[in-house]
Design an enzyme around this catalytic site. Structure first.
Site, PDB file in Angstrom:
ATOM      1  N   ARG A  39      -7.535  15.323  -5.942  1.00  9.92           N
ATOM      2  CA  ARG A  39      -7.230  15.698  -4.557  1.00  9.92           C
ATOM      3  C   ARG A  39      -8.021  16.927  -4.129  1.00  9.92           C
ATOM      4  O   ARG A  39      -8.413  17.036  -2.971  1.00  9.92           O
ATOM      5  CB  ARG A  39      -5.737  15.956  -4.406  1.00  9.92           C
ATOM      6  CG  ARG A  39      -4.954  14.672  -4.419  1.00  9.92           C
ATOM      7  CD  ARG A  39      -3.496  14.946  -4.241  1.00  9.92           C
ATOM      8  NE  ARG A  39      -2.776  13.705  -4.041  1.00  9.92           N
ATOM      9  CZ  ARG A  39      -1.501  13.538  -4.374  1.00  9.92           C
ATOM     10  NH1 ARG A  39      -0.812  14.526  -4.922  1.00  9.92           N
ATOM     11  NH2 ARG A  39      -0.911  12.395  -4.151  1.00  9.92           N
ATOM     12  N   LYS A  43       8.431  -4.284  -6.729  1.00  9.63           N
ATOM     13  CA  LYS A  43       9.470  -4.797  -5.838  1.00  9.63           C
ATOM     14  C   LYS A  43       8.958  -5.388  -4.533  1.00  9.63           C
ATOM     15  O   LYS A  43       8.098  -4.817  -3.879  1.00  9.63           O
ATOM     16  CB  LYS A  43      10.391  -3.634  -5.476  1.00  9.63           C
ATOM     17  CG  LYS A  43      11.258  -3.161  -6.614  1.00  9.63           C
ATOM     18  CD  LYS A  43      12.287  -2.294  -5.990  1.00  9.63           C
ATOM     19  CE  LYS A  43      13.098  -1.458  -6.887  1.00  9.63           C
ATOM     20  NZ  LYS A  43      13.583  -0.310  -6.130  1.00  9.63           N
ATOM     21  N   GLY A  46      -0.904   3.923  -4.641  1.00  7.87           N
ATOM     22  CA  GLY A  46      -0.231   4.030  -5.926  1.00  7.87           C
ATOM     23  C   GLY A  46      -0.912   3.459  -7.142  1.00  7.87           C
ATOM     24  O   GLY A  46      -2.025   3.838  -7.489  1.00  7.87           O
ATOM     25  N   GLY A 105       1.381   6.861  -0.183  1.00 10.19           N
ATOM     26  CA  GLY A 105       2.367   6.538   0.852  1.00 10.19           C
ATOM     27  C   GLY A 105       1.743   6.413   2.225  1.00 10.19           C
ATOM     28  O   GLY A 105       2.115   5.535   3.017  1.00 10.19           O
TER      29      GLY A 105
HETATM   30  P1  AMP Z   1       4.728  -0.353  -7.325  1.00 12.27           P
HETATM   31  O1  AMP Z   1       4.954   1.124  -7.408  1.00 12.27           O
HETATM   32  O2  AMP Z   1       5.732  -1.097  -6.532  1.00 12.27           O
HETATM   33  O3  AMP Z   1       3.291  -0.688  -6.958  1.00 12.27           O
HETATM   34  O4  AMP Z   1       4.970  -0.893  -8.796  1.00 12.27           O
HETATM   35  C1  AMP Z   1       4.171  -0.530  -9.859  1.00 12.27           C
HETATM   36  C2  AMP Z   1       4.901  -0.805 -11.117  1.00 12.27           C
HETATM   37  O5  AMP Z   1       5.265  -2.161 -11.189  1.00 12.27           O
HETATM   38  C3  AMP Z   1       4.085  -0.501 -12.349  1.00 12.27           C
HETATM   39  O6  AMP Z   1       4.641   0.579 -13.018  1.00 12.27           O
HETATM   40  C4  AMP Z   1       4.186  -1.766 -13.174  1.00 12.27           C
HETATM   41  O7  AMP Z   1       4.458  -1.537 -14.530  1.00 12.27           O
HETATM   42  C5  AMP Z   1       5.360  -2.496 -12.536  1.00 12.27           C
HETATM   43  N1  AMP Z   1       5.251  -3.947 -12.719  1.00 12.27           N
HETATM   44  C6  AMP Z   1       4.200  -4.736 -12.450  1.00 12.27           C
HETATM   45  N2  AMP Z   1       4.453  -6.007 -12.794  1.00 12.27           N
HETATM   46  C7  AMP Z   1       5.699  -6.036 -13.293  1.00 12.27           C
HETATM   47  C8  AMP Z   1       6.519  -7.063 -13.828  1.00 12.27           C
HETATM   48  N3  AMP Z   1       6.086  -8.326 -13.895  1.00 12.27           N
HETATM   49  N4  AMP Z   1       7.757  -6.736 -14.238  1.00 12.27           N
HETATM   50  C9  AMP Z   1       8.193  -5.464 -14.160  1.00 12.27           C
HETATM   51  N5  AMP Z   1       7.465  -4.450 -13.665  1.00 12.27           N
HETATM   52  C10 AMP Z   1       6.233  -4.723 -13.241  1.00 12.27           C
END
Ligand code: AMP
Length: 398
Positions: free
Chosen positions: A35, A200, A356, A379
């Site tokens: 950054r 999610k 992210g 974000g």
């Molecule tokens: P996000 O912050 O929503 O982009 O989520 C990122 C996180 O999702 C990472 O830490 C990954 O380890 C997790 N992730 C990705 N695929 C899976 C999966 N199939 N099951 C559980 N966690 C996951």
């Protein structure tokens, strides 16, 4: 607003909102200076023009006013190094007499760093009087803090109203972020493919809805894919699933169909018998994942299918990993998708990695300079892709 590149800063004091919210270890050493590096071109241009620079930023989330742990003082030596040895002055408070005096006596070519803005609650509250005090420190206002552009804080948005149109502008980083995001969202270079992953669905609903208006292909991987698969009636075993989003997943699939957007879900997965780096694993079709097994990465067929779509794309947005890439056994899918994006980019596609963990992934794979743009603002970039107007951007344009 003024154009940063064309603005001549000679003899002017530029008050720059930067995002120096860097991680520090317990010895106050900076463990990732990306950054800070990202703001250097903006600072250098102003100094080269014969202007002086006043830097303001937040660091961490101090709750009770001034705390040494969150002092920007710790950043001074490294900032001097990044500026090629230029001395950096420091004000122990971002407003008040010391800041006013140090700013007033600043000479062309000099740099002053102000203490953490968030030592004042007024910063996050967007307090006008606080913003006005900050505004008095500089002749022109430059916002180069894309990472906080989605917040209507005193220093990121409110302050802009105290500068006339020709005295406020985006810095180079902000300009790059905004123009790259615009290029993706409004590109005529089709097909436009958005690749979404991560844990999610609930975090990505607004993005998917906005992208349904713009994308030709939407690829879904990662944990969020299993909610869509379950909504389609598939057995997903113990894979991640948001039961309360099944109807919404079906709605999104129906909307995509109605709009002619191709929605790509993974055909297979690397499944594991527990969420663990040493779990037993196997390759499984997503039609029928057994009870007790969970999908932690996309499988070989999914990699092939997604790759085909990516390679024929002209514009690519990637947000979110395809699996639990932090664990060796489950990073193949994320790495393969990164490689396909790199290949598509080398053939002329414009690719943006934003938000992210996919940014962490391309950095980990050493591929950051082989895609068109890697966003620094997690974000903020997400909200941009949700179609929201970011307060930090709107304030400069008004
Ligand atoms: P996000 O912050 O929503 O982009 O989520 C990122 C996180 O999702 C990472 O830490 C990954 O380890 C997790 N992730 C990705 N695929 C899976 C999966 N199939 N099951 C559980 N966690 C996951």
């Amino acid at each position: 607003m003024s154009n940063f590149q064309n603005h001549n800063f000679a003899g002017q004091k530029a008050l720059i909102r930067v995002d120096f919210n860097v991680p520090l270890n317990d010895k106050f050493e900076i463990t990732d200076d990306n950054r800070m590096r990202a703001a250097i071109p903006t600072i250098q241009k102003i100094l080269n023009d014969g202007g002086s620079v006043i830097l303001m930023s937040h660091l961490g989330r101090p709750k009770d006013g001034p705390t040494d742990k969150y002092s920007l003082r710790h950043l001074v030596p490294h900032l001097e190094k990044l500026l090629g040895g230029t001395k950096v002055l420091f004000a122990n408070d971002c407003i008040g007499e010391e800041a006013v005096q140090k700013a007033a006596s600043l000479q062309p070519g000099e740099v002053l760093l102000l203490e953490n803005l968030r030592f004042y609650k007024q910063e996050e509250k967007g307090d006008e009087a606080f913003a006005e005090k900050l505004s008095k420190l500089g002749d022109v206002y430059v916002n180069d803090a894309f990472g906080t552009a989605h917040r209507a804080h005193a220093s990121t948005a409110i302050i802009a109203k105290f500068f006339p149109g020709d005295k406020k502008m985006f810095g180079l980083l902000m300009e790059n972020e905004v123009s790259s995001a615009e290029k993706v969202l409004h590109s005529n270079e089709k097909p436009f493919t958005a690749i979404l992953g991560g844990a999610k669905v609930s975090d990505k609903i607004l993005i998917i809805e906005n992208l349904l208006e713009r994308a030709d292909n939407i690829i879904i991987g990662g944990g969020m894919a299993y909610t869509f698969l379950k909504a389609q009636g598939k057995e997903i075993g113990s894979s991640l699933c948001e039961e309360d989003k099944l109807d919404l997943a079906n709605d999104l699939l129906a909307k995509a169909k109605a709009k002619g957007v191709s929605f790509h879900l993974p055909e297979d997965s690397i499944v594991a018998d527990k969420f663990d780096a040493n779990a037993n694993t196997k390759l499984e079709s997503n039609d029928n994942i057994e009870k007790g097994w969970m999908g932690l990465d996309i499988g070989d067929q999914a990699i092939k299918d997604f790759g085909q779509v990516i390679l024929q794309s002209r514009t690519i947005l990637w947000n979110g990993p395809m699996g639990v890439f932090e664990m060796e056994k489950f990073k193949k899918g994320t790495k393969a998708i990164a490689d396909y994006i790199v290949e598509a980019t080398s053939k002329g596609a414009f690719s943006l990695v934003g938000g992210g963990d996919s940014v962490a992934a391309v950095n980990q794979f050493g591929l950051a300079d082989k895609v068109s743009y890697v966003s620094t603002g997690g974000g903020a970039m997400l909200e941009y892709f949700e179609g929201k107007e970011l307060p930090g951007i709107a304030a400069i344009k008004q």
